[in-house]
Design a protein around this motif. Structure first.
Motif, mmCIF file in Angstrom:
data_model
loop_
_atom_site.group_PDB
_atom_site.id
_atom_site.type_symbol
_atom_site.label_atom_id
_atom_site.label_comp_id
_atom_site.label_asym_id
_atom_site.label_seq_id
_atom_site.Cartn_x
_atom_site.Cartn_y
_atom_site.Cartn_z
ATOM 1 N N GLN A 35 38.180 38.176 18.899
ATOM 2 C CA GLN A 35 38.567 39.644 19.064
ATOM 3 C C GLN A 35 40.142 40.285 18.897
ATOM 4 O O GLN A 35 39.959 41.284 18.040
ATOM 5 C CB GLN A 35 38.004 40.114 20.525
ATOM 6 N N ASP A 44 38.420 44.619 28.525
ATOM 7 C CA ASP A 44 38.226 46.142 28.462
ATOM 8 C C ASP A 44 39.164 46.786 29.600
ATOM 9 O O ASP A 44 38.659 46.991 30.667
ATOM 10 C CB ASP A 44 36.685 46.627 28.470
ATOM 11 N N ASP A 45 40.128 47.296 29.335
ATOM 12 C CA ASP A 45 41.065 47.974 30.488
ATOM 13 C C ASP A 45 40.500 49.342 30.726
ATOM 14 O O ASP A 45 40.887 49.772 32.090
ATOM 15 C CB ASP A 45 42.670 48.211 29.793
ATOM 16 N N SER A 46 39.341 49.665 30.151
ATOM 17 C CA SER A 46 38.844 51.232 30.895
ATOM 18 C C SER A 46 37.800 50.661 32.150
ATOM 19 O O SER A 46 37.509 51.710 32.745
ATOM 20 C CB SER A 46 38.146 51.788 29.722
ATOM 21 N N THR A 510 27.894 39.673 30.496
ATOM 22 C CA THR A 510 28.658 40.815 29.710
ATOM 23 C C THR A 510 28.057 42.133 30.624
ATOM 24 O O THR A 510 28.950 43.109 30.580
ATOM 25 C CB THR A 510 27.971 41.055 28.460
ATOM 26 N N SER A 514 34.286 41.581 32.015
ATOM 27 C CA SER A 514 34.933 41.502 30.513
ATOM 28 C C SER A 514 36.156 40.922 30.829
ATOM 29 O O SER A 514 37.204 41.097 31.555
ATOM 30 C CB SER A 514 35.300 43.011 30.302
ATOM 31 N N THR A 516 39.545 37.854 29.616
ATOM 32 C CA THR A 516 40.425 37.498 28.259
ATOM 33 C C THR A 516 40.433 36.118 28.274
ATOM 34 O O THR A 516 40.743 35.343 29.303
ATOM 35 C CB THR A 516 41.935 38.147 28.857
ATOM 36 N N ARG A 534 38.272 42.164 33.663
ATOM 37 C CA ARG A 534 37.857 43.299 34.173
ATOM 38 C C ARG A 534 36.412 43.289 34.609
ATOM 39 O O ARG A 534 35.615 42.628 34.029
ATOM 40 C CB ARG A 534 38.107 44.800 33.182
#
Length: 538
Positions: A35, A44-46, A510, A514, A516, A534
Protein backbone atom coordinates in the motif's frame (compact mmCIF):
# COMPACT_ATOMS: atom_id res chain seq x y z
CA UNK A 1 1.71 10.59 14.92
CA UNK A 2 2.20 7.03 13.70
CA UNK A 3 5.48 5.17 13.64
CA UNK A 4 5.57 4.96 9.88
CA UNK A 5 5.80 8.76 9.70
CA UNK A 6 8.23 9.16 12.57
CA UNK A 7 11.82 10.19 12.08
CA UNK A 8 12.38 10.22 15.82
CA UNK A 9 10.96 8.43 18.84
CA UNK A 10 7.17 8.66 18.79
CA UNK A 11 4.25 7.35 20.74
CA UNK A 12 3.11 3.95 19.55
CA UNK A 13 -0.54 3.80 18.59
CA UNK A 14 -2.20 0.45 19.24
CA UNK A 15 -5.49 -0.37 17.58
CA UNK A 16 -7.58 -3.23 16.49
CA UNK A 17 -11.06 -4.66 16.24
CA UNK A 18 -13.95 -5.78 18.20
CA UNK A 19 -16.61 -7.58 16.26
CA UNK A 20 -18.08 -4.72 14.35
CA UNK A 21 -20.50 -3.67 11.70
CA UNK A 22 -18.67 -4.01 8.47
CA UNK A 23 -17.02 -1.67 6.15
CA UNK A 24 -17.06 -2.82 2.53
CA UNK A 25 -13.70 -4.56 2.04
CA UNK A 26 -13.72 -3.71 -1.65
CA UNK A 27 -12.15 -5.83 -4.36
CA UNK A 28 -9.72 -8.58 -3.49
CA UNK A 29 -6.18 -7.25 -3.16
CA UNK A 30 -2.97 -8.74 -4.41
CA UNK A 31 -1.65 -10.50 -1.27
CA UNK A 32 1.86 -9.26 -1.97
CA UNK A 33 0.99 -5.73 -3.06
CA UNK A 34 2.33 -2.82 -1.00
CA UNK A 35 0.00 0.00 0.00
CA UNK A 36 3.03 2.20 0.61
CA UNK A 37 6.73 1.46 0.10
CA UNK A 38 7.69 -0.98 2.85
CA UNK A 39 4.09 -1.62 3.97
CA UNK A 40 1.60 -4.33 3.05
CA UNK A 41 -1.09 -2.42 4.93
CA UNK A 42 -1.36 1.06 6.41
CA UNK A 43 -3.94 1.78 9.11
CA UNK A 44 -6.77 4.16 8.25
CA UNK A 45 -6.25 7.03 10.68
CA UNK A 46 -9.82 8.26 10.16
CA UNK A 47 -11.26 5.26 12.03
CA UNK A 48 -12.06 6.02 15.65
CA UNK A 49 -13.25 2.70 17.07
CA UNK A 50 -12.00 1.35 20.38
CA UNK A 51 -12.38 -1.98 22.12
CA UNK A 52 -11.07 -5.54 21.93
CA UNK A 53 -8.93 -7.26 19.33
CA UNK A 54 -9.18 -11.04 19.04
CA UNK A 55 -6.01 -12.70 17.73
CA UNK A 56 -5.29 -16.33 16.91
CA UNK A 57 -1.64 -17.44 17.10
CA UNK A 58 -0.01 -20.76 16.30
CA UNK A 59 1.97 -21.27 19.52
CA UNK A 60 2.78 -19.71 22.88
CA UNK A 61 5.94 -18.69 24.69
CA UNK A 62 8.18 -21.58 25.73
CA UNK A 63 6.88 -22.80 29.08
CA UNK A 64 10.28 -24.07 30.21
CA UNK A 65 11.79 -20.60 29.81
CA UNK A 66 8.90 -18.79 31.50
CA UNK A 67 8.42 -15.11 30.68
CA UNK A 68 12.03 -13.99 30.99
CA UNK A 69 12.68 -11.98 27.80
CA UNK A 70 16.42 -12.63 28.03
CA UNK A 71 15.89 -16.30 27.18
CA UNK A 72 13.05 -15.79 24.70
CA UNK A 73 14.31 -17.60 21.63
CA UNK A 74 11.17 -17.81 19.46
CA UNK A 75 9.15 -15.32 17.46
CA UNK A 76 5.88 -15.72 19.33
CA UNK A 77 7.64 -14.91 22.61
CA UNK A 78 9.02 -11.76 20.99
CA UNK A 79 5.56 -10.75 19.72
CA UNK A 80 3.78 -11.38 23.02
CA UNK A 81 6.43 -10.01 25.38
CA UNK A 82 6.91 -7.05 23.05
CA UNK A 83 3.42 -5.86 23.99
CA UNK A 84 4.74 -5.09 27.48
CA UNK A 85 8.45 -4.43 26.90
CA UNK A 86 9.99 -1.59 24.92
CA UNK A 87 13.51 -1.64 23.55
CA UNK A 88 16.01 1.20 23.15
CA UNK A 89 15.61 1.21 19.38
CA UNK A 90 13.21 -0.38 16.92
CA UNK A 91 13.51 -1.52 13.34
CA UNK A 92 11.76 0.28 10.50
CA UNK A 93 10.27 -1.03 7.23
CA UNK A 94 13.59 -0.70 5.38
CA UNK A 95 15.56 -2.15 8.31
CA UNK A 96 16.64 1.28 9.40
CA UNK A 97 16.89 1.74 13.16
CA UNK A 98 14.43 4.16 14.75
CA UNK A 99 14.24 5.69 18.24
CA UNK A 100 12.12 4.08 20.93
CA UNK A 101 13.16 4.38 24.60
CA UNK A 102 16.33 6.00 23.29
CA UNK A 103 15.35 9.28 21.64
CA UNK A 104 18.69 9.41 19.87
CA UNK A 105 22.18 7.93 19.88
CA UNK A 106 25.62 8.71 18.59
CA UNK A 107 28.81 6.75 17.99
CA UNK A 108 31.80 9.00 18.69
CA UNK A 109 34.01 6.05 17.73
CA UNK A 110 33.36 2.50 16.45
CA UNK A 111 33.33 0.99 19.94
CA UNK A 112 31.20 3.57 21.78
CA UNK A 113 27.41 4.04 21.62
CA UNK A 114 25.87 6.92 23.60
CA UNK A 115 22.08 6.65 24.04
CA UNK A 116 19.95 9.64 25.08
CA UNK A 117 16.87 8.29 26.85
CA UNK A 118 13.39 9.69 26.70
CA UNK A 119 12.40 11.29 30.01
CA UNK A 120 8.69 10.34 30.03
CA UNK A 121 8.84 6.53 29.98
CA UNK A 122 7.07 4.93 32.97
CA UNK A 123 6.82 1.26 33.92
CA UNK A 124 3.37 -0.29 34.22
CA UNK A 125 3.77 -0.22 38.03
CA UNK A 126 3.86 3.59 37.85
CA UNK A 127 7.59 4.13 38.45
CA UNK A 128 9.51 6.29 35.95
CA UNK A 129 12.22 4.54 33.97
CA UNK A 130 15.75 5.63 34.88
CA UNK A 131 19.18 5.37 33.32
CA UNK A 132 19.96 2.78 35.99
CA UNK A 133 17.12 0.58 34.70
CA UNK A 134 18.62 0.72 31.23
CA UNK A 135 22.17 0.04 32.40
CA UNK A 136 21.14 -2.84 34.62
CA UNK A 137 18.81 -4.31 31.96
CA UNK A 138 21.72 -4.62 29.55
CA UNK A 139 23.98 -5.99 32.26
CA UNK A 140 21.22 -8.40 33.34
CA UNK A 141 20.95 -9.66 29.77
CA UNK A 142 24.71 -10.15 29.53
CA UNK A 143 24.71 -12.01 32.86
CA UNK A 144 22.20 -14.50 31.44
CA UNK A 145 24.75 -15.77 28.89
CA UNK A 146 21.77 -16.51 26.63
CA UNK A 147 21.71 -16.55 22.85
CA UNK A 148 20.65 -12.92 22.85
CA UNK A 149 23.38 -11.95 25.27
CA UNK A 150 25.82 -13.28 22.67
CA UNK A 151 24.08 -11.22 19.98
CA UNK A 152 24.92 -8.04 21.93
CA UNK A 153 28.49 -8.81 21.04
CA UNK A 154 31.73 -7.82 22.80
CA UNK A 155 30.30 -5.43 25.41
CA UNK A 156 33.05 -4.24 27.72
CA UNK A 157 30.88 -2.12 30.01
CA UNK A 158 27.63 -0.16 30.29
CA UNK A 159 27.70 3.21 32.08
CA UNK A 160 25.19 5.77 33.29
CA UNK A 161 26.74 8.91 31.82
CA UNK A 162 23.89 11.29 32.60
CA UNK A 163 20.44 11.47 34.17
CA UNK A 164 18.97 10.36 30.84
CA UNK A 165 22.05 8.94 29.16
CA UNK A 166 23.64 5.49 28.97
CA UNK A 167 26.90 4.64 27.18
CA UNK A 168 27.84 1.20 25.90
CA UNK A 169 31.55 0.46 25.46
CA UNK A 170 32.62 -2.42 23.21
CA UNK A 171 35.91 -4.32 23.19
CA UNK A 172 35.91 -4.15 19.40
CA UNK A 173 33.51 -2.94 16.70
CA UNK A 174 30.20 -4.81 16.49
CA UNK A 175 28.02 -3.58 13.64
CA UNK A 176 24.99 -5.65 14.67
CA UNK A 177 24.62 -4.05 18.14
CA UNK A 178 21.60 -1.93 17.15
CA UNK A 179 20.01 -4.96 15.50
CA UNK A 180 20.35 -6.90 18.75
CA UNK A 181 19.02 -3.99 20.82
CA UNK A 182 15.94 -3.72 18.57
CA UNK A 183 14.37 -7.02 19.61
CA UNK A 184 12.35 -7.99 22.68
CA UNK A 185 15.08 -9.99 24.51
CA UNK A 186 16.87 -6.65 24.93
CA UNK A 187 13.72 -5.06 26.41
CA UNK A 188 14.17 -2.63 29.29
CA UNK A 189 13.13 -4.10 32.65
CA UNK A 190 12.26 -2.49 36.01
CA UNK A 191 15.65 -3.37 37.42
CA UNK A 192 15.16 -1.64 40.77
CA UNK A 193 12.42 -4.17 41.55
CA UNK A 194 14.20 -7.07 39.84
CA UNK A 195 17.35 -6.45 41.86
CA UNK A 196 15.52 -6.15 45.18
CA UNK A 197 13.51 -9.32 44.46
CA UNK A 198 10.03 -7.79 44.34
CA UNK A 199 9.63 -8.59 40.63
CA UNK A 200 10.31 -12.02 39.09
CA UNK A 201 10.72 -11.67 35.32
CA UNK A 202 10.06 -15.37 34.80
CA UNK A 203 6.45 -15.02 35.99
CA UNK A 204 5.39 -11.39 35.38
CA UNK A 205 5.96 -8.70 32.80
CA UNK A 206 6.33 -5.11 34.00
CA UNK A 207 7.55 -2.87 31.23
CA UNK A 208 7.11 0.54 29.62
CA UNK A 209 5.15 -0.88 26.67
CA UNK A 210 1.51 -0.22 25.73
CA UNK A 211 0.03 -3.32 27.38
CA UNK A 212 -0.13 -5.22 30.63
CA UNK A 213 -0.78 -8.96 30.70
CA UNK A 214 -3.76 -9.58 32.98
CA UNK A 215 -4.29 -13.29 32.32
CA UNK A 216 -2.29 -16.15 30.82
CA UNK A 217 -3.11 -19.86 30.48
CA UNK A 218 -0.03 -21.54 28.98
CA UNK A 219 -0.64 -22.79 25.42
CA UNK A 220 -4.26 -21.63 25.62
CA UNK A 221 -4.73 -17.88 25.87
CA UNK A 222 -3.53 -14.42 26.87
CA UNK A 223 -5.37 -11.27 27.86
CA UNK A 224 -3.65 -7.88 27.65
CA UNK A 225 -5.13 -4.59 28.85
CA UNK A 226 -3.86 -1.15 27.91
CA UNK A 227 -1.17 0.24 30.20
CA UNK A 228 -2.49 3.37 31.93
CA UNK A 229 1.11 4.55 32.41
CA UNK A 230 2.14 4.15 28.78
CA UNK A 231 4.22 7.09 27.53
CA UNK A 232 2.61 7.08 24.09
CA UNK A 233 -0.89 7.91 22.91
CA UNK A 234 -3.61 5.68 24.42
CA UNK A 235 -4.11 2.69 22.11
CA UNK A 236 -7.39 2.22 20.28
CA UNK A 237 -7.30 -1.45 21.24
CA UNK A 238 -8.12 -1.32 24.92
CA UNK A 239 -8.11 -5.08 25.33
CA UNK A 240 -6.26 -7.79 23.45
CA UNK A 241 -7.60 -11.36 23.61
CA UNK A 242 -5.15 -13.87 22.17
CA UNK A 243 -5.98 -17.53 21.62
CA UNK A 244 -3.30 -20.16 20.99
CA UNK A 245 -4.81 -22.30 18.24
CA UNK A 246 -2.40 -24.99 17.09
CA UNK A 247 -4.43 -26.21 14.11
CA UNK A 248 -4.09 -24.00 11.03
CA UNK A 249 -7.52 -24.95 9.68
CA UNK A 250 -9.18 -23.87 12.92
CA UNK A 251 -7.46 -20.48 12.72
CA UNK A 252 -8.72 -20.08 9.17
CA UNK A 253 -12.26 -21.09 10.21
CA UNK A 254 -12.26 -18.53 13.03
CA UNK A 255 -11.26 -15.80 10.60
CA UNK A 256 -14.05 -16.85 8.25
CA UNK A 257 -16.82 -16.89 10.87
CA UNK A 258 -15.66 -13.69 12.57
CA UNK A 259 -14.70 -15.23 15.92
CA UNK A 260 -11.14 -14.04 15.25
CA UNK A 261 -10.13 -10.65 13.89
CA UNK A 262 -6.43 -11.19 13.19
CA UNK A 263 -4.53 -14.46 12.67
CA UNK A 264 -1.15 -15.84 11.70
CA UNK A 265 -0.53 -18.78 9.34
CA UNK A 266 2.56 -20.78 8.38
CA UNK A 267 1.10 -22.37 5.27
CA UNK A 268 1.14 -20.21 2.11
CA UNK A 269 -1.80 -22.26 0.79
CA UNK A 270 -3.93 -20.19 3.16
CA UNK A 271 -3.61 -17.34 0.66
CA UNK A 272 -5.74 -19.32 -1.78
CA UNK A 273 -8.00 -20.90 0.83
CA UNK A 274 -9.16 -17.53 2.17
CA UNK A 275 -8.96 -15.51 -1.04
CA UNK A 276 -12.72 -15.74 -1.65
CA UNK A 277 -13.70 -14.70 1.88
CA UNK A 278 -15.29 -11.24 1.32
CA UNK A 279 -14.68 -9.87 4.83
CA UNK A 280 -11.07 -11.03 5.14
CA UNK A 281 -7.82 -9.88 3.64
CA UNK A 282 -4.93 -12.31 3.64
CA UNK A 283 -1.43 -11.09 2.86
CA UNK A 284 1.95 -12.70 2.32
CA UNK A 285 4.61 -11.14 4.54
CA UNK A 286 8.20 -11.83 3.57
CA UNK A 287 10.67 -12.64 6.32
CA UNK A 288 14.40 -12.45 6.69
CA UNK A 289 14.03 -15.98 8.12
CA UNK A 290 15.21 -18.70 5.76
CA UNK A 291 15.18 -22.46 5.38
CA UNK A 292 18.48 -24.27 5.23
CA UNK A 293 19.78 -27.73 4.39
CA UNK A 294 22.20 -29.43 6.77
CA UNK A 295 24.82 -31.56 5.01
CA UNK A 296 26.47 -33.54 7.80
CA UNK A 297 30.24 -33.04 7.57
CA UNK A 298 30.91 -34.09 11.16
CA UNK A 299 30.10 -37.81 10.77
CA UNK A 300 33.12 -39.55 9.20
CA UNK A 301 30.87 -42.43 8.10
CA UNK A 302 28.58 -40.17 6.05
CA UNK A 303 29.24 -39.75 2.32
CA UNK A 304 28.82 -36.04 3.03
CA UNK A 305 32.04 -35.93 5.03
CA UNK A 306 33.63 -35.50 1.57
CA UNK A 307 33.73 -31.80 0.62
CA UNK A 308 33.20 -32.65 -3.04
CA UNK A 309 30.05 -34.66 -2.45
CA UNK A 310 28.55 -31.93 -0.28
CA UNK A 311 29.21 -29.29 -2.91
CA UNK A 312 27.72 -31.48 -5.62
CA UNK A 313 24.58 -32.00 -3.51
CA UNK A 314 24.39 -28.26 -2.89
CA UNK A 315 24.73 -27.52 -6.62
CA UNK A 316 22.05 -30.10 -7.49
CA UNK A 317 19.45 -28.21 -5.43
CA UNK A 318 17.57 -25.74 -7.66
CA UNK A 319 16.48 -23.03 -5.22
CA UNK A 320 14.22 -21.21 -7.67
CA UNK A 321 12.34 -24.41 -8.38
CA UNK A 322 12.27 -25.11 -4.65
CA UNK A 323 10.61 -21.75 -3.99
CA UNK A 324 8.02 -22.36 -6.72
CA UNK A 325 7.12 -25.96 -5.90
CA UNK A 326 7.40 -26.04 -2.11
CA UNK A 327 6.34 -22.49 -1.27
CA UNK A 328 4.04 -21.46 -4.10
CA UNK A 329 6.43 -18.84 -5.40
CA UNK A 330 6.28 -16.90 -2.12
CA UNK A 331 10.00 -17.26 -1.33
CA UNK A 332 13.35 -16.22 -2.72
CA UNK A 333 16.67 -18.05 -3.04
CA UNK A 334 19.07 -16.78 -0.41
CA UNK A 335 22.60 -16.93 0.89
CA UNK A 336 23.83 -16.41 4.44
CA UNK A 337 22.94 -12.71 4.21
CA UNK A 338 19.12 -13.03 3.98
CA UNK A 339 17.65 -12.12 0.60
CA UNK A 340 15.16 -9.72 2.21
CA UNK A 341 17.83 -7.57 3.88
CA UNK A 342 19.25 -4.50 2.09
CA UNK A 343 22.81 -5.89 2.03
CA UNK A 344 21.94 -9.43 0.88
CA UNK A 345 24.38 -11.33 -1.31
CA UNK A 346 22.81 -12.46 -4.63
CA UNK A 347 22.11 -16.19 -4.39
CA UNK A 348 22.27 -16.55 -8.17
CA UNK A 349 25.94 -15.58 -8.13
CA UNK A 350 27.04 -18.22 -5.63
CA UNK A 351 29.43 -20.92 -6.93
CA UNK A 352 26.83 -23.70 -6.62
CA UNK A 353 24.40 -21.74 -8.80
CA UNK A 354 26.86 -21.39 -11.66
CA UNK A 355 27.61 -25.02 -12.46
CA UNK A 356 25.51 -27.34 -14.60
CA UNK A 357 24.50 -31.00 -14.49
CA UNK A 358 27.58 -32.18 -16.37
CA UNK A 359 29.93 -30.50 -13.88
CA UNK A 360 27.97 -31.96 -10.97
CA UNK A 361 28.36 -35.41 -12.51
CA UNK A 362 32.10 -34.85 -12.94
CA UNK A 363 32.49 -33.82 -9.28
CA UNK A 364 30.64 -36.93 -8.08
CA UNK A 365 32.67 -39.16 -10.40
CA UNK A 366 35.90 -37.62 -9.12
CA UNK A 367 34.71 -38.35 -5.56
CA UNK A 368 34.05 -41.97 -6.55
CA UNK A 369 30.30 -41.62 -6.18
CA UNK A 370 27.81 -43.00 -8.68
CA UNK A 371 24.82 -43.93 -6.56
CA UNK A 372 24.41 -43.31 -2.83
CA UNK A 373 21.53 -43.28 -0.39
CA UNK A 374 21.21 -40.36 2.02
CA UNK A 375 18.99 -39.95 5.06
CA UNK A 376 17.13 -36.68 5.65
CA UNK A 377 15.12 -35.64 8.70
CA UNK A 378 12.82 -32.67 9.21
CA UNK A 379 9.89 -31.73 11.45
CA UNK A 380 6.10 -31.80 11.03
CA UNK A 381 4.97 -28.78 13.06
CA UNK A 382 4.59 -26.84 9.81
CA UNK A 383 4.09 -28.03 6.25
CA UNK A 384 6.90 -26.31 4.35
CA UNK A 385 9.91 -28.30 5.67
CA UNK A 386 8.39 -31.58 4.52
CA UNK A 387 7.55 -30.09 1.13
CA UNK A 388 11.09 -28.75 0.80
CA UNK A 389 12.47 -32.18 1.67
CA UNK A 390 10.36 -33.82 -1.04
CA UNK A 391 11.49 -31.36 -3.72
CA UNK A 392 15.15 -31.84 -2.68
CA UNK A 393 14.59 -35.59 -2.86
CA UNK A 394 13.30 -35.30 -6.45
CA UNK A 395 16.12 -32.97 -7.50
CA UNK A 396 18.87 -35.21 -6.11
CA UNK A 397 17.30 -38.30 -7.67
CA UNK A 398 18.17 -36.85 -11.06
CA UNK A 399 21.85 -37.13 -10.10
CA UNK A 400 21.75 -40.70 -8.82
CA UNK A 401 21.43 -39.64 -5.20
CA UNK A 402 18.64 -41.37 -3.31
CA UNK A 403 17.13 -39.64 -0.28
CA UNK A 404 15.15 -41.37 2.46
CA UNK A 405 12.97 -38.75 4.22
CA UNK A 406 11.85 -38.96 7.85
CA UNK A 407 9.33 -36.28 8.95
CA UNK A 408 9.09 -36.31 12.74
CA UNK A 409 7.85 -34.27 15.70
CA UNK A 410 9.96 -31.37 16.92
CA UNK A 411 11.46 -33.28 19.86
CA UNK A 412 12.58 -36.16 17.66
CA UNK A 413 14.01 -33.72 15.15
CA UNK A 414 16.02 -32.02 17.87
CA UNK A 415 17.27 -35.35 19.16
CA UNK A 416 18.46 -36.32 15.67
CA UNK A 417 20.50 -33.18 15.04
CA UNK A 418 21.07 -31.34 18.33
CA UNK A 419 21.64 -34.08 20.89
CA UNK A 420 25.15 -33.05 21.92
CA UNK A 421 26.81 -35.90 20.04
CA UNK A 422 27.68 -36.33 16.38
CA UNK A 423 24.53 -36.58 14.27
CA UNK A 424 24.24 -39.81 12.31
CA UNK A 425 21.57 -38.58 9.89
CA UNK A 426 23.07 -37.28 6.62
CA UNK A 427 20.84 -34.26 6.07
CA UNK A 428 18.26 -32.08 7.77
CA UNK A 429 15.89 -29.27 6.80
CA UNK A 430 15.22 -26.47 9.27
CA UNK A 431 15.21 -22.66 9.37
CA UNK A 432 17.05 -19.77 10.96
CA UNK A 433 15.62 -16.43 12.04
CA UNK A 434 17.23 -13.84 9.78
CA UNK A 435 16.90 -10.91 12.24
CA UNK A 436 17.47 -7.28 11.28
CA UNK A 437 21.16 -7.30 10.46
CA UNK A 438 23.05 -9.83 8.35
CA UNK A 439 25.85 -9.93 10.91
CA UNK A 440 23.49 -11.57 13.41
CA UNK A 441 22.46 -14.73 11.57
CA UNK A 442 25.96 -15.16 10.12
CA UNK A 443 27.19 -15.93 13.67
CA UNK A 444 25.72 -19.45 13.36
CA UNK A 445 28.41 -20.36 10.82
CA UNK A 446 31.20 -19.56 13.27
CA UNK A 447 31.96 -22.90 14.90
CA UNK A 448 34.18 -21.16 17.46
CA UNK A 449 31.09 -19.56 19.01
CA UNK A 450 28.03 -21.49 17.74
CA UNK A 451 28.68 -24.63 19.73
CA UNK A 452 25.32 -26.26 18.87
CA UNK A 453 26.48 -26.78 15.27
CA UNK A 454 29.24 -29.19 16.33
CA UNK A 455 26.84 -32.16 16.04
CA UNK A 456 26.72 -31.85 12.24
CA UNK A 457 29.30 -29.27 11.18
CA UNK A 458 33.07 -29.75 11.14
CA UNK A 459 33.61 -26.06 10.45
CA UNK A 460 36.37 -24.10 8.77
CA UNK A 461 38.69 -21.52 10.38
CA UNK A 462 38.57 -19.41 7.21
CA UNK A 463 34.76 -19.21 7.43
CA UNK A 464 34.99 -18.37 11.14
CA UNK A 465 37.36 -15.50 10.34
CA UNK A 466 34.99 -14.16 7.69
CA UNK A 467 32.10 -14.19 10.18
CA UNK A 468 34.21 -12.12 12.58
CA UNK A 469 35.14 -9.73 9.77
CA UNK A 470 31.48 -9.21 8.84
CA UNK A 471 30.64 -8.55 12.49
CA UNK A 472 33.28 -5.84 12.83
CA UNK A 473 32.85 -4.04 9.49
CA UNK A 474 30.54 -0.99 9.41
CA UNK A 475 27.57 -1.03 7.04
CA UNK A 476 28.53 0.04 3.55
CA UNK A 477 30.38 -1.23 0.47
CA UNK A 478 33.19 -2.80 2.49
CA UNK A 479 30.77 -4.89 4.55
CA UNK A 480 28.80 -5.87 1.44
CA UNK A 481 32.05 -7.20 0.01
CA UNK A 482 32.77 -9.09 3.24
CA UNK A 483 29.27 -10.58 3.18
CA UNK A 484 29.74 -11.67 -0.42
CA UNK A 485 33.00 -13.40 0.55
CA UNK A 486 31.26 -15.10 3.48
CA UNK A 487 28.31 -16.26 1.36
CA UNK A 488 30.75 -17.67 -1.20
CA UNK A 489 32.86 -19.49 1.40
CA UNK A 490 29.79 -21.00 3.08
CA UNK A 491 28.45 -22.11 -0.30
CA UNK A 492 31.73 -23.75 -1.27
CA UNK A 493 32.03 -25.43 2.12
CA UNK A 494 28.41 -26.68 1.86
CA UNK A 495 27.85 -27.71 5.48
CA UNK A 496 24.78 -25.66 6.36
CA UNK A 497 23.34 -24.43 3.08
CA UNK A 498 20.83 -21.53 2.96
CA UNK A 499 17.97 -22.37 0.62
CA UNK A 500 15.01 -19.98 0.37
CA UNK A 501 13.35 -17.34 2.52
CA UNK A 502 10.59 -18.42 4.89
CA UNK A 503 7.28 -16.65 4.17
CA UNK A 504 4.40 -16.10 6.55
CA UNK A 505 0.75 -15.26 6.04
CA UNK A 506 -1.33 -12.78 8.03
CA UNK A 507 -5.10 -12.65 7.80
CA UNK A 508 -7.45 -10.03 9.21
CA UNK A 509 -11.10 -9.03 9.12
CA UNK A 510 -11.49 -5.85 7.10
CA UNK A 511 -14.85 -5.25 8.80
CA UNK A 512 -13.08 -5.13 12.15
CA UNK A 513 -9.55 -3.77 11.87
CA UNK A 514 -7.30 -1.64 9.72
CA UNK A 515 -3.71 -2.68 10.53
CA UNK A 516 -0.23 -1.44 9.71
CA UNK A 517 2.02 -4.26 8.48
CA UNK A 518 5.58 -4.18 7.26
CA UNK A 519 6.20 -5.87 3.92
CA UNK A 520 9.22 -7.64 5.41
CA UNK A 521 9.62 -8.71 9.03
CA UNK A 522 12.97 -9.44 10.60
CA UNK A 523 12.02 -10.80 14.02
CA UNK A 524 8.78 -12.69 13.40
CA UNK A 525 6.88 -10.02 15.33
CA UNK A 526 3.48 -9.91 13.64
CA UNK A 527 2.23 -7.45 16.31
CA UNK A 528 5.11 -5.03 15.72
CA UNK A 529 2.91 -2.13 14.59
CA UNK A 530 -0.05 -2.94 16.80
CA UNK A 531 -0.13 0.57 18.23
CA UNK A 532 -0.74 1.93 14.74
CA UNK A 533 -3.79 -0.30 14.15
CA UNK A 534 -7.24 1.25 13.86
CA UNK A 535 -10.59 -0.36 14.72
CA UNK A 536 -13.47 -0.12 12.33
CA UNK A 537 -15.92 0.51 15.19
CA UNK A 538 -16.30 0.15 18.95
Amino acid sequence: MTKRLAAAGTALVFLVPLAACGADPGPAADPAAEQEPGYLAVADDSLEGTGTLRVDLDYDTAEAAGLDPRTADVARSWSLMGLSYDTLVEVGPEFEFLPSLAESWETPDPTTYVFTLRDDAVFSNGRPMTARDVRRSLEFLLESESTWAAQLGPVESVEETGEHEVTVHLDRPHTALLGALANTPAGILPMEEVDDGTVDVTTEMIGTGPYVATNHAQDESWTFESNEHYWGDPPAVERLEISIVEDEFNRAAALRDGSSDFAYFNNVDTLDQLAAEPAARVVFQENTDFYYLILNSADPDSPLSDDRVRFAVNAAVDRTQLAELALGGHARPTGVAPAALPDACPAGELPSARIGDDEIAEILEEAGVTEIELSLVTFNSETAPGQIAQVVQQQLAGHGLSVDIDIVDDASFGAALYSGSTATVDMGVSWYAGYGDAGMVSRWWNTDTAAFTADFMAGDPAVNDLVVQVGETPRGPEREEALTDLCTAVDERSEVVPLVTRPSVIGYRTDAVSPTLHSVEGYGDILRNITDFRLVSS
